[in-house]
Design an enzyme around this catalytic site. Structure first.
Site, PDB file in Angstrom:
ATOM      1  N   ARG A 135      -3.186  -2.780 -44.309  1.00 44.65           N
ATOM      2  CA  ARG A 135      -2.815  -1.862 -43.239  1.00 44.65           C
ATOM      3  C   ARG A 135      -3.735  -1.918 -42.035  1.00 44.65           C
ATOM      4  NH1 ARG A 135      -0.375  -0.164 -46.876  1.00 44.65           N
ATOM      5  NH2 ARG A 135      -2.252  -0.600 -48.035  1.00 44.65           N
ATOM      6  N   THR A 136      -5.027  -1.782 -42.286  1.00 42.80           N
ATOM      7  CA  THR A 136      -5.939  -1.656 -41.148  1.00 42.80           C
ATOM      8  C   THR A 136      -5.948  -2.936 -40.316  1.00 42.80           C
ATOM      9  OG1 THR A 136      -7.272  -0.167 -42.477  1.00 42.80           O
ATOM     10  CG2 THR A 136      -8.289  -1.024 -40.498  1.00 42.80           C
ATOM     11  N   LYS A 138     -21.252 -18.902 -46.963  1.00 40.00           N
ATOM     12  CA  LYS A 138     -22.386 -19.841 -46.923  1.00 40.00           C
ATOM     13  C   LYS A 138     -23.713 -19.095 -46.778  1.00 40.00           C
ATOM     14  CE  LYS A 138     -19.457 -23.053 -44.371  1.00 40.00           C
ATOM     15  NZ  LYS A 138     -19.164 -23.464 -42.991  1.00 40.00           N
ATOM     16  N   ARG A 145     -14.476  -5.002 -40.787  1.00 42.78           N
ATOM     17  CA  ARG A 145     -14.546  -4.287 -42.068  1.00 42.78           C
ATOM     18  C   ARG A 145     -15.547  -5.029 -42.940  1.00 42.78           C
ATOM     19  NH1 ARG A 145      -9.810  -1.983 -45.748  1.00 42.78           N
ATOM     20  NH2 ARG A 145      -9.943  -0.471 -44.067  1.00 42.78           N
ATOM     21  N   HIS A 176     -14.782   5.387 -41.747  1.00 43.72           N
ATOM     22  CA  HIS A 176     -13.578   4.672 -41.337  1.00 43.72           C
ATOM     23  C   HIS A 176     -12.997   5.437 -40.141  1.00 43.72           C
ATOM     24  CE1 HIS A 176     -10.154   2.219 -41.355  1.00 43.72           C
ATOM     25  NE2 HIS A 176      -9.744   2.337 -42.591  1.00 43.72           N
TER      26      HIS A 176
END
Lengths: 136, 309
Positions: free
Chosen positions: B52-53, B81, B102, B130
């Site tokens: 969704r985000t 890495k 995120r 959030h």
């Protein structure tokens, strides 16, 4: 009990009783080769009992560490056997590189080169991680 | 100075209101904004999977006529890495005009912001914050309820790791006449830092309950959350707690007729699918509003629309 006077160094006085050894370790005094006196449970009019640290050397003292461990402590600077300056400490606003965040989800646990930083909370008594806000 | 959005409290109440007004304007007249970010680029750096985000951010930028680049999990980035967040962002901020990030680690967006040349938007950091979900939640309440004050808000489920709950609480405590009911098992109670910063510091009244049924009738708004498997180090504990609360039509019988049911989604089984047809269930409309608040936020951070403080 006789302890020689300090010529060039510091006397950290009014340390809360029982906190001197923690301060000794956090300031890294165990690594010094100069005379260091740890005096515990000294009778005090103001505090009831207090601890004192005497350091006979011009080392770099991290005053933030002292303010964090014992905010009522005083630091007297001794030069040529005389007190040249006396500092009253308080809890510092920031602690950089002193505490380690215990939150396993905090970015400080993985990010290379990121210094640990804690900020004094609005309550003026506790510190929280700058990044994840977990308490120290 | 480059402006970032890491925590909903980075925005004043006036700025939030301005963003919500702009989002509603875009919602009502989307064609007026379809070229507003032409030739500009949004980088979506998703070190943790999201549907969704991420899609909402991408849809927002595309709807503004802009372009999108990025990655959708850490495995397809240089993080695999061993590259640091600071280095990744220092590089990407030279390729994009705004970054949405995120990350599973709490505080990672703060590190990103310190090394970025362009605005950084926190699209969720671990169990921490959030803020764009909060803007979405606020837009939903404002549009569906008509106001953002004088509400009794029930927050139910995982209040410990539920970052959407932490951000929402921080935002709602700044509006007048709010009261909170915190509904969770003991193991998933609100963390101390949120309780201290959002509730104790503001003096906003709140009560705690382990039972959803007992408090249902008091609520104007019920914010359900999922118990998130990815936040647990111990699978057994997750299994024990995951079905702590399941909202069903039977449990809703004692709810007010105009109570709103919100959920940041994804839902697993904490809301029965039978509830979806209930007019009080607005979680899918809520997800749609997310696109418009993110459009408004991108416009504001890129300086295309001025939001008064």
């Amino acid at each position: 009990m006789n302890i020689d006077s300090i010529r060039d160094g510091y006397v950290i006085d009014h340390i809360a009783a029982g906190k001197a050894m923690r301060l000794y370790q956090m300031l890294g005094l165990d690594g010094l080769d100069c005379p260091v006196a740890v005096i515990k449970n000294v009778p005090s009019r103001k505090l009831g009992r207090k601890d004192i640290l005497k350091i006979d050397s011009r080392v770099d003292l991290d005053l933030d560490v002292i303010g964090y461990v014992s905010p009522n402590a005083t630091v007297s600077v001794i030069r040529d056997g005389k007190v040249t300056e006396k500092r009253h400490l308080a809890m510092p606003q920031r602690l950089v590189g002193i505490l380690t965040c215990r939150n396993p989800r905090c970015i400080t646990t993985t990010e290379q080169g990121l210094r640990q930083e804690f900020v004094l909370s609005a309550d003026g008594r506790t510190y929280c991680c700058k990044y994840c806000e977990s308490p120290a | 100075m480059t402006r970032h959005l890491l925590n909903i409290l980075d925005l004043s109440v006036g700025e939030i209101d301005g963003l919500l007004r702009l989002a509603s304007e875009i919602y009502d007249r989307p064609a007026d904004y379809r070229d507003a970010c032409r030739h500009q680029i949004l980088a979506t750096l998703f070190f943790e999977p999201s549907t969704r985000t991420r899609l909402s951010f991408e849809s927002a930028m595309l709807s503004l006529g802009g372009n999108v680049l990025g990655f959708s999990d850490a495995a397809s980035s240089s993080a695999r890495k061993g590259e640091s967040v600071a280095d990744t962002v220092a590089v990407v901020s030279g390729y994009a005009d705004v970054i949405a990030m995120r990350h599973p680690k709490e505080g990672a967006p703060m590190v990103a912001a310190a090394h970025s040349l362009v605005p950084v938007i926190n699209a969720g950091d671990g169990g921490h914050y959030h803020p764009t979900q909060t803007l979405t939640d606020l837009m939903t309440v404002r549009r569906e309820k008509g106001r953002l004050s004088g509400l009794t808000v029930g927050l139910c489920g995982d209040l410990k790791f539920g970052r959407t709950v932490h951000s929402l609480l921080g935002a709602l405590t700044r509006y007048g006449g709010m009261r909170f009911v915190l509904i969770s098992p003991d193991e998933l109670r609100l963390p101390e830092f949120v309780r201290r910063n959002c509730l104790d510091a503001t003096g906003v009244p709140y009560t705690e309950s382990r039972s959803l049924e007992e408090v249902m009738g008091e609520l104007d708004l019920l914010y359900m959350t999922r118990v998130q498997r990815e936040r647990f180090f111990n699978e057994e504990e997750y299994l024990r707690l995951k079905d702590s609360y399941v909202l069903t039509p039977e449990k809703l019988r004692s709810a007010k007729p105009d109570m709103l049911i919100l959920h940041p989604l994804p839902r697993v089984n904490e809301i029965s699918t039978e509830v979806d047809a209930d007019p009080r269930a607005c979680y899918f409309r809520q997800a749609h509003y997310g696109r418009y608040v993110r459009m408004a936020l991108i416009l504001a951070l890129l300086g295309k629309e001025k939001i008064e403080p």
